[in-house]
Design an enzyme around this catalytic site. Structure first.
Site, PDB file in Angstrom:
ATOM      1  N   LYS A  95      29.951   6.354 -15.182  1.00  0.00           N
ATOM      2  CA  LYS A  95      30.106   5.237 -16.127  1.00  0.00           C
ATOM      3  C   LYS A  95      31.589   4.925 -16.325  1.00  0.00           C
ATOM      4  O   LYS A  95      32.028   3.796 -16.208  1.00  0.00           O
ATOM      5  CB  LYS A  95      29.472   5.624 -17.456  1.00  0.00           C
ATOM      6  N   LYS A 105      12.658  -3.805 -16.421  1.00  0.00           N
ATOM      7  CA  LYS A 105      12.321  -2.397 -16.600  1.00  0.00           C
ATOM      8  C   LYS A 105      11.586  -1.795 -15.415  1.00  0.00           C
ATOM      9  O   LYS A 105      10.686  -2.404 -14.860  1.00  0.00           O
ATOM     10  CB  LYS A 105      11.452  -2.230 -17.841  1.00  0.00           C
ATOM     11  N   GLY A 144      18.158 -10.659 -38.297  1.00  0.00           N
ATOM     12  CA  GLY A 144      18.538  -9.471 -39.062  1.00  0.00           C
ATOM     13  C   GLY A 144      19.990  -9.092 -38.967  1.00  0.00           C
ATOM     14  O   GLY A 144      20.712  -9.109 -39.955  1.00  0.00           O
ATOM     15  N   SER A 145      20.434  -8.751 -37.752  1.00  0.00           N
ATOM     16  CA  SER A 145      21.805  -8.255 -37.668  1.00  0.00           C
ATOM     17  C   SER A 145      22.790  -9.408 -37.537  1.00  0.00           C
ATOM     18  O   SER A 145      22.479 -10.459 -36.970  1.00  0.00           O
ATOM     19  CB  SER A 145      21.952  -7.304 -36.484  1.00  0.00           C
ATOM     20  N   GLU A 190      11.184 -14.460 -28.818  1.00  0.00           N
ATOM     21  CA  GLU A 190      12.295 -14.955 -28.008  1.00  0.00           C
ATOM     22  C   GLU A 190      11.798 -16.044 -27.065  1.00  0.00           C
ATOM     23  O   GLU A 190      11.099 -15.741 -26.105  1.00  0.00           O
ATOM     24  CB  GLU A 190      12.819 -13.753 -27.211  1.00  0.00           C
ATOM     25  N   HIS A 230      22.033 -14.155 -26.048  1.00  0.00           N
ATOM     26  CA  HIS A 230      22.588 -13.204 -25.082  1.00  0.00           C
ATOM     27  C   HIS A 230      23.889 -13.652 -24.458  1.00  0.00           C
ATOM     28  O   HIS A 230      24.573 -12.872 -23.814  1.00  0.00           O
ATOM     29  CB  HIS A 230      21.561 -12.897 -23.989  1.00  0.00           C
TER      30      HIS A 230
HETATM   31  N1  GLN Z   1      16.571  -6.755 -36.683  1.00  0.00           N
HETATM   32  C1  GLN Z   1      17.149  -6.390 -35.450  1.00  0.00           C
HETATM   33  C2  GLN Z   1      18.468  -7.117 -35.240  1.00  0.00           C
HETATM   34  O1  GLN Z   1      18.571  -8.210 -35.651  1.00  0.00           O
HETATM   35  C3  GLN Z   1      16.231  -6.700 -34.289  1.00  0.00           C
HETATM   36  C4  GLN Z   1      16.858  -6.291 -33.002  1.00  0.00           C
HETATM   37  C5  GLN Z   1      15.961  -6.415 -31.814  1.00  0.00           C
HETATM   38  O2  GLN Z   1      14.963  -7.120 -31.868  1.00  0.00           O
HETATM   39  N2  GLN Z   1      16.273  -5.755 -30.740  1.00  0.00           N
HETATM   40  O3  GLN Z   1      19.379  -6.619 -34.652  1.00  0.00           O
HETATM   41 ZN    ZN Z   2      14.897  -9.114 -30.598  1.00  0.00          ZN
END
Ligand code: GLN
Ligand code: ZN
Length: 759
Positions: free
Chosen positions: A19, A109, A435-436, A668, A697
């Site tokens: 890495k 994946k 959320g984040s 999504e 993204h």
């Molecule tokens: N609540 C999380 C965020 O907003 C959801 C993250 C995710 O779906 N991977 O980061």
């Molecule tokens: Zn997500």
């Protein structure tokens, strides 16, 4: 005599050396020669580890600078046209990561693991051309060190099955073009030595194959085996049983068949035909996907059962799959409790287990010398101690979980949503986020300083609160309607909860390759799960106190917590997940008591836990849905439950999504317009849906017009009353400079659409 067979070995390095050097190279801080040098050192060390552990069959070509599927594309000359002007490492890394002029190839994946491979892009007018240099070089590299390897390659049927057609059409149409290249490759390999073993991985054989694919197996392996008499071919499958393919493979001239007897116990049913065929059996009996110390005597027992069919001298002992999917070694774990460490075994430790099992199985316990005897005694002791440890068994948790009788929320969704809308009075096309918010360098520093006790908890708390203040302020200014606190206290959506639940363990160095240079360090569940105290209430209640708007509480769901952890192997996964669910239902109850009216329970990894076989999918869906519903069962009718899933392909699982009974689901969809939303309409989905209106993204900022268009597309499928407007996923990987204008544009777009609709 001992016959130990190692399917494959991790390559990232025990200190993630690969890495580090790759990332330096990409940042133009070192030369490619440096990368090759580190790679050579790693390969050497890894071969020596395996040799010293007594492995007889050690692989070459299981190493990769990025990914084995990508290596296979390069070997075949399957290079997408947009990279045609590149060569060497520039070509290789451009395919993996993109460059200024071309987007990277897609990544997805590897079966039901958390390893990602680069998806080959094939088309009928491609000209394929063999490039065997990596395979030849790696074989010779080992040979120079005095180590004779078997050569690992990914089989043609798996390679095609995991590809996509750039020109549309069926991937297997390319079989006739690809197979001759594989034949040429084997020809080249046959010249390397007098006798050579080639391991051909065909994990796709564990899926339910249609007759067209099944019918390719015999001609493929008849032809590959006919290339040269000095090559012995082992076809290896893993992660499930491959009984349908085995029936065909026994009638081809292959030398050996590798089967996973842990995740594909049903492989036992094929033993009689394997015995009749006289082929060697590579028996995967040591868990290559989990981190628990093997119970040596149990494995030997399993081998004895196998040898009732296949004679002992035809058996080779192996792990259930490549050891790529587990961390390297426990030897650097200094902080872990000694008791727990005794129960674990990573890749290096598994090597010794395989060798010990093989000694006992082939030579019998009595002929063991003292040293081996004591490691067996050690193993037995560790397993007994683990079984009886008070760290694992918590009567109170077991009783509570067994007697938990509230299996779902009260009322039906229609009635609940009506009630909630009366209380919340949000408009149609209500705006929110997932959320984040951006994880800034200051935030990361505050968390790590706090962990290292460099700052006090008061200082830490005020840092986090400062972030929440700013985050709430921004959302209010921006005009968002349902707010979030931004998740500044979370390093990771699973680890954060794991750290607060009893029954969870963490390693310091338990890295597993996820893709390229990216590694994850999954926590592990060793014991009964309980919640000693509330996990999120303080932060979320604080955030709510800062605004009059609705603050959405944020939790990770039971199935995602489970799927992103290593899970104890002494209890069915569904039971572990139920324990997590009960703990989360307490958290939800505490949140609503603290005045939180909307709670989102993220199930980002719900879909990736799907088993590979239909019969098991049914079972998974049953407990996964049950446990999501248990987790939210404490929510009152007035409390609105959201869930979020990080993908958009719901066609196969839409009924399961319905069953989960969340009032609102965000998904999504930005990259696929409204295509993938259609299934919700088709099944007459009546709950509310938040399809992402822009992709998070990439760093680009979506324009107002573009979002208006996207919303209008969504409105073609679902009525405005049913739609929420939000980005695709959480914003933690983005920068504030990107997030702010993007969300402002999103809110503006909603206003425009509402005006048009006269809302
Ligand atoms: N609540 C999380 C965020 O907003 C959801 C993250 C995710 O779906 N991977 O980061
Ligand atoms: Zn997500």
């Amino acid at each position: 005599m001992s016959k130990n067979y190692i399917v494959g070995f991790p390559r990232i390095g025990e200190q993630r050396e690969l890495k580090r050097v790759l990332e330096e190279f990409w940042a133009k801080k070192c030369s490619f020669e440096m990368v090759t040098k580190v790679a050579s050192e790693l390969k050497k060390r890894h071969w020596e580890y395996q040799r010293d552990a007594g492995a007889e069959f050690i692989s070459s070509n299981d190493f990769s600078l990025y990914d084995n599927m990508l290596d296979t594309s390069v070997m075949l000359g399957a290079i997408p046209k947009r990279f045609a002007n590149l060569v060497g490492e520039e070509l290789y890394f451009a395919m993996a990561r993109g460059n200024a002029s071309s987007v990277a190839m897609e990544m997805t994946k590897w079966f039901n693991t958390n390893y990602h491979y680069i998806v080959p892009e094939l088309s009928l007018d491609d000209e394929y051309l063999l490039n065997a240099s990596k395979i030849v070089d790696e074989y010779n590299e080992a040979k120079t060190l005095g180590i004779k390897t078997k050569i690992n390659i990914i089989g043609p049927i798996t390679y095609l099955g995991l590809s996509k057609r750039a020109d549309g059409g069926d991937v297997y149409e390319l079989w006739g073009k690809i197979l001759p290249i594989y034949e040429e490759l084997l020809k080249a390999i046959s010249r390397l030595d007098e006798r050579i073993t080639v391991q051909i991985d065909e994990p796709i054989f564990v899926k339910e194959l249609d007759i067209k694919v099944l019918s390719l197996i015999k001609p493929t392996y008849d032809r590959l085996c006919a290339v040269s008499p000095n090559i012995k071919i082992a076809v290896v499958t893993y992660f499930e049983h491959s009984n349908e393919a085995t029936k065909v493979l026994v009638h081809t001239p292959i030398w050996a068949l590798g089967l996973d007897f842990l995740y594909g116990e049903e492989n036992l049913k094929s033993l009689d035909i394997i015995a009749m065929s006289g082929k060697e059996l590579i028996a995967g009996v040591v868990d290559g996907r989990n981190i628990w110390r093997c119970d040596i005597e149990k494995s030997v027992e399993l081998l004895r059962d196998i040898s009732n069919f296949v004679s002992k001298d035809r058996i080779l002992i192996s792990s259930s799959c490549s050891l790529l999917h587990i961390p390297f070694t426990i030897k650097y774990e200094e902080k872990m409790s000694g008791e727990i460490k005794e129960w674990l075994s990573f890749a290096l430790e598994k090597l010794s287990e395989i060798s010990l099992i093989s000694k006992i199985f082939f030579e019998g316990e009595c002929s063991l010398d003292e040293a081996q005897k004591s490691s067996l005694v050690n193993n037995r002791d560790a397993n007994i101690k683990r079984r009886n440890s008070t760290l694992i068994h918590n009567k109170a948790v077991q009783e509570r979980v067994n007697s938990h009788s509230k299996l779902q929320r009260d009322g039906d969704a229609k009635e609940r949503l009506k009630l909630q809308r009366e209380i919340f009075r949000y408009e149609d096309l209500v705006t929110t986020t997932i959320g984040s918010f951006p994880q800034t360098p200051e935030l990361r520093r505050a968390r790590s300083d706090f962990k290292a006790a460099l700052i006090s908890s008061d200082e830490y708390e005020s840092e986090i609160k400062k972030y929440i203040d700013e985050c709430v302020l921004f959302q209010e200014e921006c005009g968002l309607e349902v707010l979030v606190h931004g998740e500044p206290e979370r390093n990771d959506m699973v680890e954060y909860f794991g750290e607060q639940l009893n029954g969870y363990g963490f390693s310091q160095n338990g890295w597993v390759q996820s893709y390229g240079s990216r590694c994850v360090k999954p926590p592990f569940i060793y014991g009964d799960i309980s919640r000693p105290r509330p996990m999120t209430i303080d932060w979320i209640a604080y955030a709510q106190s800062k605004t009059n708007k609705i603050m959405k509480g944020m939790l990770t769901g039971p199935v995602t917590i489970l799927n992103w952890s290593f899970v104890r192997d002494d209890m069915p996964r569904g039971e572990v997940s139920k324990q997590i669910a009960v703990a989360l239902s307490d958290e939800i109850d505490d949140l609503q008591r603290a005045g939180i009216k909307i709670i989102q329970v993220d199930e980002a990894a719900f879909k990736e836990g799907y088993p590979l076989r239909r019969a098991k999918i049914k079972i998974y869906e049953a407990w996964a849905t049950r446990d999501f519903k248990i987790a939210v069962s404490s929510a009152k009718k007035e409390t609105q439950i959201h869930t979020h899933m990080c993908y958009s392909e719901f066609n196969d699982i839409i009924n399961t999504i319905e069953d989960m009974d969340a009032d609102v689901i965000s998904i999504e969809t930005a990259r696929s317009g409204n295509e993938l939303l259609k299934i919700f309409k088709k099944v007459g989905y009546t709950k509310e849906v938040g399809p992402g209106v822009y992709d998070i993204h990439s760093p680009r900022i979506p324009s107002v017009e573009e979002i208006v268009k996207q919303i209008e597309l969504l409105l073609e499928v679902l009525p405005k009353e049913q739609l929420w407007i939000n980005p695709d996923c959480g914003l933690k990987t983005r920068k504030w400079e990107e997030v702010k204008p993007s969300l402002k544009n999103m809110v503006k777009a909603v206003k425009i659409v509402r005006a048009k609709l006269n809302v």
